[in-house]
Design a protein around this motif. Structure first.
Motif, PDB file in Angstrom:
ATOM      1  N   LEU A 166       4.881  44.743  39.917  1.00  0.00           N
ATOM      2  CA  LEU A 166       5.097  45.058  38.505  1.00  0.00           C
ATOM      3  C   LEU A 166       5.873  43.985  37.765  1.00  0.00           C
ATOM      4  O   LEU A 166       6.055  44.089  36.545  1.00  0.00           O
ATOM      5  CB  LEU A 166       5.865  46.392  38.392  1.00  0.00           C
ATOM      6  N   ASP A 167       6.322  42.953  38.491  1.00  0.00           N
ATOM      7  CA  ASP A 167       7.204  41.962  37.872  1.00  0.00           C
ATOM      8  C   ASP A 167       6.992  40.598  38.535  1.00  0.00           C
ATOM      9  O   ASP A 167       7.164  40.471  39.755  1.00  0.00           O
ATOM     10  CB  ASP A 167       8.655  42.417  38.055  1.00  0.00           C
ATOM     11  N   PRO A 168       6.633  39.563  37.772  1.00  0.00           N
ATOM     12  CA  PRO A 168       6.347  38.249  38.369  1.00  0.00           C
ATOM     13  C   PRO A 168       7.509  37.672  39.163  1.00  0.00           C
ATOM     14  O   PRO A 168       7.302  37.089  40.235  1.00  0.00           O
ATOM     15  CB  PRO A 168       6.021  37.366  37.149  1.00  0.00           C
ATOM     16  N   HIS A 169       8.742  37.832  38.670  1.00  0.00           N
ATOM     17  CA  HIS A 169       9.901  37.283  39.392  1.00  0.00           C
ATOM     18  C   HIS A 169      10.108  38.007  40.720  1.00  0.00           C
ATOM     19  O   HIS A 169      10.382  37.373  41.746  1.00  0.00           O
ATOM     20  CB  HIS A 169      11.158  37.384  38.527  1.00  0.00           C
ATOM     21  N   ALA A 170       9.974  39.340  40.703  1.00  0.00           N
ATOM     22  CA  ALA A 170      10.128  40.097  41.941  1.00  0.00           C
ATOM     23  C   ALA A 170       9.011  39.764  42.926  1.00  0.00           C
ATOM     24  O   ALA A 170       9.241  39.664  44.138  1.00  0.00           O
ATOM     25  CB  ALA A 170      10.122  41.599  41.637  1.00  0.00           C
ATOM     26  N   TYR A 171       7.790  39.583  42.419  1.00  0.00           N
ATOM     27  CA  TYR A 171       6.664  39.266  43.286  1.00  0.00           C
ATOM     28  C   TYR A 171       6.870  37.922  43.979  1.00  0.00           C
ATOM     29  O   TYR A 171       6.640  37.790  45.183  1.00  0.00           O
ATOM     30  CB  TYR A 171       5.376  39.246  42.475  1.00  0.00           C
ATOM     31  N   GLU A 172       7.345  36.944  43.225  1.00  0.00           N
ATOM     32  CA  GLU A 172       7.603  35.627  43.816  1.00  0.00           C
ATOM     33  C   GLU A 172       8.722  35.707  44.850  1.00  0.00           C
ATOM     34  O   GLU A 172       8.644  35.097  45.924  1.00  0.00           O
ATOM     35  CB  GLU A 172       7.973  34.627  42.715  1.00  0.00           C
ATOM     36  N   LEU A 173       9.753  36.494  44.540  1.00  0.00           N
ATOM     37  CA  LEU A 173      10.845  36.684  45.495  1.00  0.00           C
ATOM     38  C   LEU A 173      10.340  37.363  46.761  1.00  0.00           C
ATOM     39  O   LEU A 173      10.691  36.963  47.881  1.00  0.00           O
ATOM     40  CB  LEU A 173      11.946  37.527  44.842  1.00  0.00           C
ATOM     41  N   MET A 174       9.502  38.382  46.606  1.00  0.00           N
ATOM     42  CA  MET A 174       8.954  39.085  47.760  1.00  0.00           C
ATOM     43  C   MET A 174       8.096  38.168  48.608  1.00  0.00           C
ATOM     44  O   MET A 174       8.208  38.138  49.838  1.00  0.00           O
ATOM     45  CB  MET A 174       8.147  40.305  47.292  1.00  0.00           C
ATOM     46  N   ARG A 175       7.246  37.382  47.973  1.00  0.00           N
ATOM     47  CA  ARG A 175       6.369  36.468  48.709  1.00  0.00           C
ATOM     48  C   ARG A 175       7.186  35.431  49.494  1.00  0.00           C
ATOM     49  O   ARG A 175       6.894  35.163  50.667  1.00  0.00           O
ATOM     50  CB  ARG A 175       5.446  35.751  47.732  1.00  0.00           C
ATOM     51  N   LYS A 176       8.213  34.872  48.847  1.00  0.00           N
ATOM     52  CA  LYS A 176       9.019  33.842  49.494  1.00  0.00           C
ATOM     53  C   LYS A 176       9.883  34.396  50.617  1.00  0.00           C
ATOM     54  O   LYS A 176      10.226  33.670  51.560  1.00  0.00           O
ATOM     55  CB  LYS A 176       9.901  33.140  48.456  1.00  0.00           C
ATOM     56  N   SER A 177      10.251  35.658  50.506  1.00  0.00           N
ATOM     57  CA  SER A 177      11.175  36.237  51.484  1.00  0.00           C
ATOM     58  C   SER A 177      10.487  37.134  52.503  1.00  0.00           C
ATOM     59  O   SER A 177      11.155  37.858  53.240  1.00  0.00           O
ATOM     60  CB  SER A 177      12.277  37.023  50.765  1.00  0.00           C
ATOM     61  N   PRO A 257      -8.274  39.472  39.859  1.00  0.00           N
ATOM     62  CA  PRO A 257      -8.688  38.088  40.086  1.00  0.00           C
ATOM     63  C   PRO A 257      -8.816  37.817  41.580  1.00  0.00           C
ATOM     64  O   PRO A 257      -7.982  38.305  42.360  1.00  0.00           O
ATOM     65  CB  PRO A 257      -7.535  37.271  39.484  1.00  0.00           C
ATOM     66  N   PRO A 258      -9.821  37.086  42.013  1.00  0.00           N
ATOM     67  CA  PRO A 258     -10.014  36.846  43.447  1.00  0.00           C
ATOM     68  C   PRO A 258      -8.775  36.270  44.138  1.00  0.00           C
ATOM     69  O   PRO A 258      -8.477  36.647  45.280  1.00  0.00           O
ATOM     70  CB  PRO A 258     -11.183  35.849  43.486  1.00  0.00           C
ATOM     71  N   SER A 259      -8.069  35.364  43.443  1.00  0.00           N
ATOM     72  CA  SER A 259      -6.894  34.756  44.066  1.00  0.00           C
ATOM     73  C   SER A 259      -5.802  35.789  44.310  1.00  0.00           C
ATOM     74  O   SER A 259      -5.152  35.790  45.366  1.00  0.00           O
ATOM     75  CB  SER A 259      -6.353  33.625  43.186  1.00  0.00           C
ATOM     76  N   LEU A 260      -5.585  36.684  43.345  1.00  0.00           N
ATOM     77  CA  LEU A 260      -4.570  37.722  43.502  1.00  0.00           C
ATOM     78  C   LEU A 260      -4.978  38.714  44.586  1.00  0.00           C
ATOM     79  O   LEU A 260      -4.156  39.111  45.417  1.00  0.00           O
ATOM     80  CB  LEU A 260      -4.350  38.464  42.180  1.00  0.00           C
ATOM     81  N   TYR A 261      -6.252  39.086  44.593  1.00  0.00           N
ATOM     82  CA  TYR A 261      -6.729  40.025  45.605  1.00  0.00           C
ATOM     83  C   TYR A 261      -6.515  39.456  47.012  1.00  0.00           C
ATOM     84  O   TYR A 261      -5.956  40.122  47.889  1.00  0.00           O
ATOM     85  CB  TYR A 261      -8.206  40.347  45.392  1.00  0.00           C
ATOM     86  N   GLY A 262      -6.935  38.208  47.220  1.00  0.00           N
ATOM     87  CA  GLY A 262      -6.796  37.595  48.535  1.00  0.00           C
ATOM     88  C   GLY A 262      -5.341  37.474  48.951  1.00  0.00           C
ATOM     89  O   GLY A 262      -4.983  37.749  50.108  1.00  0.00           O
ATOM     90  N   GLU A 263      -4.495  37.070  48.009  1.00  0.00           N
ATOM     91  CA  GLU A 263      -3.072  36.903  48.300  1.00  0.00           C
ATOM     92  C   GLU A 263      -2.414  38.245  48.616  1.00  0.00           C
ATOM     93  O   GLU A 263      -1.626  38.353  49.561  1.00  0.00           O
ATOM     94  CB  GLU A 263      -2.403  36.265  47.079  1.00  0.00           C
ATOM     95  N   ALA A 264      -2.760  39.282  47.837  1.00  0.00           N
ATOM     96  CA  ALA A 264      -2.163  40.596  48.045  1.00  0.00           C
ATOM     97  C   ALA A 264      -2.579  41.186  49.392  1.00  0.00           C
ATOM     98  O   ALA A 264      -1.742  41.738  50.127  1.00  0.00           O
ATOM     99  CB  ALA A 264      -2.564  41.535  46.911  1.00  0.00           C
ATOM    100  N   ILE A 265      -3.859  41.067  49.739  1.00  0.00           N
ATOM    101  CA  ILE A 265      -4.334  41.599  51.025  1.00  0.00           C
ATOM    102  C   ILE A 265      -3.679  40.848  52.177  1.00  0.00           C
ATOM    103  O   ILE A 265      -3.247  41.456  53.172  1.00  0.00           O
ATOM    104  CB  ILE A 265      -5.871  41.508  51.119  1.00  0.00           C
ATOM    105  N   GLU A 266      -3.564  39.535  52.045  1.00  0.00           N
ATOM    106  CA  GLU A 266      -2.925  38.734  53.093  1.00  0.00           C
ATOM    107  C   GLU A 266      -1.477  39.178  53.296  1.00  0.00           C
ATOM    108  O   GLU A 266      -1.006  39.311  54.437  1.00  0.00           O
ATOM    109  CB  GLU A 266      -2.966  37.251  52.705  1.00  0.00           C
ATOM    110  N   THR A 267      -0.746  39.403  52.197  1.00  0.00           N
ATOM    111  CA  THR A 267       0.649  39.837  52.289  1.00  0.00           C
ATOM    112  C   THR A 267       0.746  41.226  52.912  1.00  0.00           C
ATOM    113  O   THR A 267       1.552  41.461  53.826  1.00  0.00           O
ATOM    114  CB  THR A 267       1.296  39.849  50.897  1.00  0.00           C
ATOM    115  N   LEU A 268      -0.072  42.155  52.444  1.00  0.00           N
ATOM    116  CA  LEU A 268      -0.010  43.524  52.945  1.00  0.00           C
ATOM    117  C   LEU A 268      -0.344  43.605  54.431  1.00  0.00           C
ATOM    118  O   LEU A 268       0.241  44.404  55.169  1.00  0.00           O
ATOM    119  CB  LEU A 268      -0.961  44.417  52.146  1.00  0.00           C
TER     120      LEU A 268
END
Length: 332
Positions: A166-177, A257-268
């Motif tokens: 829901l938040d770009p800053h939180a998403y980036e923090l989650m991905r990095k951490s 977007p395909p990039s978001l879908y792929g990234e989200a599935i990879e993270t999950l």
């Protein structure tokens, strides 16, 4: 709106708040681990199976036996089940008294303690009977994270990852951490927890009764709640939210977007595996979800980070998309 206090250790504030309460509800696990916060408390058994009307009215009966009046306040010290039960009891007792929430699980800290949703499960449906009744005060102490089992971390991560969408800053923090989260690194967990608390506070303040914006908090929850009920609450709520997200994103991948879908599935996939329950079984419960209208099942899907849209499906389409999604996820 609740006053929310967050810190790495706010023990003195918690004890002062509890001293001002006439009655405390906790569960047997929390009472065993934290006797300093739960002496004299009304203790229920832990677990989702105890989030029911019988236990609710046992609590209300104990409140009556203790002679509580409308001027008293009660406390909930525990995870989401304790918060739901004590909060709903406070909402119903003499038509409503104040309560204080001290969440002890990562899930409760990140999500369920904020927003005033209180409920019991009824007739096999998650949170079917409940009320909005926000606690007067919430005390989120990261100290409690130290005693969590691995499954409780995973449960909390489900809601934290959802909130990050829901938040770009939180998403980036989650991905990095992500590595730090999986390793239960305290600083990584605490940083993302803080961000998630702020996001949910902002959303709830704008839409306290879930009439509009707050619906975005239901990402992953339609399938997640249905899986939870069908599976008899075998796993934790956050684990089902993770499974709900991976299934719903795959069901609605053409909305992303395909990039978001792929990234989200990879993270999950780092945190969960796809569900195995059939689409028909999930649909039979999902159709009764309180978010649905006009005979369609509602899914909340991120079309970009920070922008969530509702996808509404008739039951037959829901089943078809769900079963296709599981086949595709199995092949990845």
């Amino acid at each position: 709106m609740s006053r929310v206090y967050v810190g790495k250790n706010i023990e003195s504030k918690i004890k002062a708040a509890l001293d001002g309460c006439a009655f405390t509800v906790t569960d047997d696990n929390v009472a065993r681990i934290y006797p300093e916060f739960t002496r004299g408390a009304y203790v229920i058994e832990h677990g989702e199976k105890n989030k029911n009307k019988d236990v609710l009215f046992d609590i209300i009966g104990a409140m009556s036996d203790a002679g509580l009046t409308r001027g008293d306040r009660i406390a909930a010290v525990g995870g989401g089940v304790v918060g739901d039960m004590a909060g709903l009891a406070a909402a119903l007792y003499v038509r409503g008294i104040d309560w204080v929430c001290v969440p002890t699980t990562l899930l409760a800290m990140a999500d369920s303690c904020i927003g005033g949703k209180t409920a019991v499960d009824f007739r096999g449906v998650k949170n079917l009977a409940g009320a909005f009744h926000s606690p007067r005060e919430i005390y989120i102490s990261a100290r409690f994270v130290d005693t969590l089992a691995d499954r409780e971390f995973l449960c909390g991560f489900g809601e934290m990852i959802k909130t990050s969408m829901l938040d770009p800053h939180a998403y980036e923090l989650m991905r990095k951490s992500a590595d730090g989260l999986l390793a239960h690194d305290f600083e990584c967990v605490y940083a993302l927890l803080n961000r998630c608390v702020e996001i949910k506070k902002r959303i709830v303040k704008t839409d306290p009764k879930e009439k509009g914006l707050r619906k975005i908090l239901n990402v992953g929850h339609t399938v997640g709640h249905a899986l939870e009920s069908v599976d008899g609450f075998r796993l934790s709520h956050g684990e089902y939210v993770l499974k709900g997200m991976i299934a719903e994103f795959s069901m609605c991948k053409y909305h992303m977007p395909p990039s978001l879908y792929g990234e989200a599935i990879e993270t999950l996939r780092r945190f969960t595996v796809p569900p195995r329950t059939s689409g028909r079984a999930v649909c039979e419960t999902a159709v009764r979800d309180k978010k649905n209208t006009d005979g369609k099942i509602s899914l909340m899907v991120p079309v970009e980070i920070g922008r969530i849209e509702e996808v509404r499906l008739f039951p037959d389409e829901f089943i078809s998309r769900y079963d296709d999604a599981l086949k595709e996820l199995k092949e990845i």
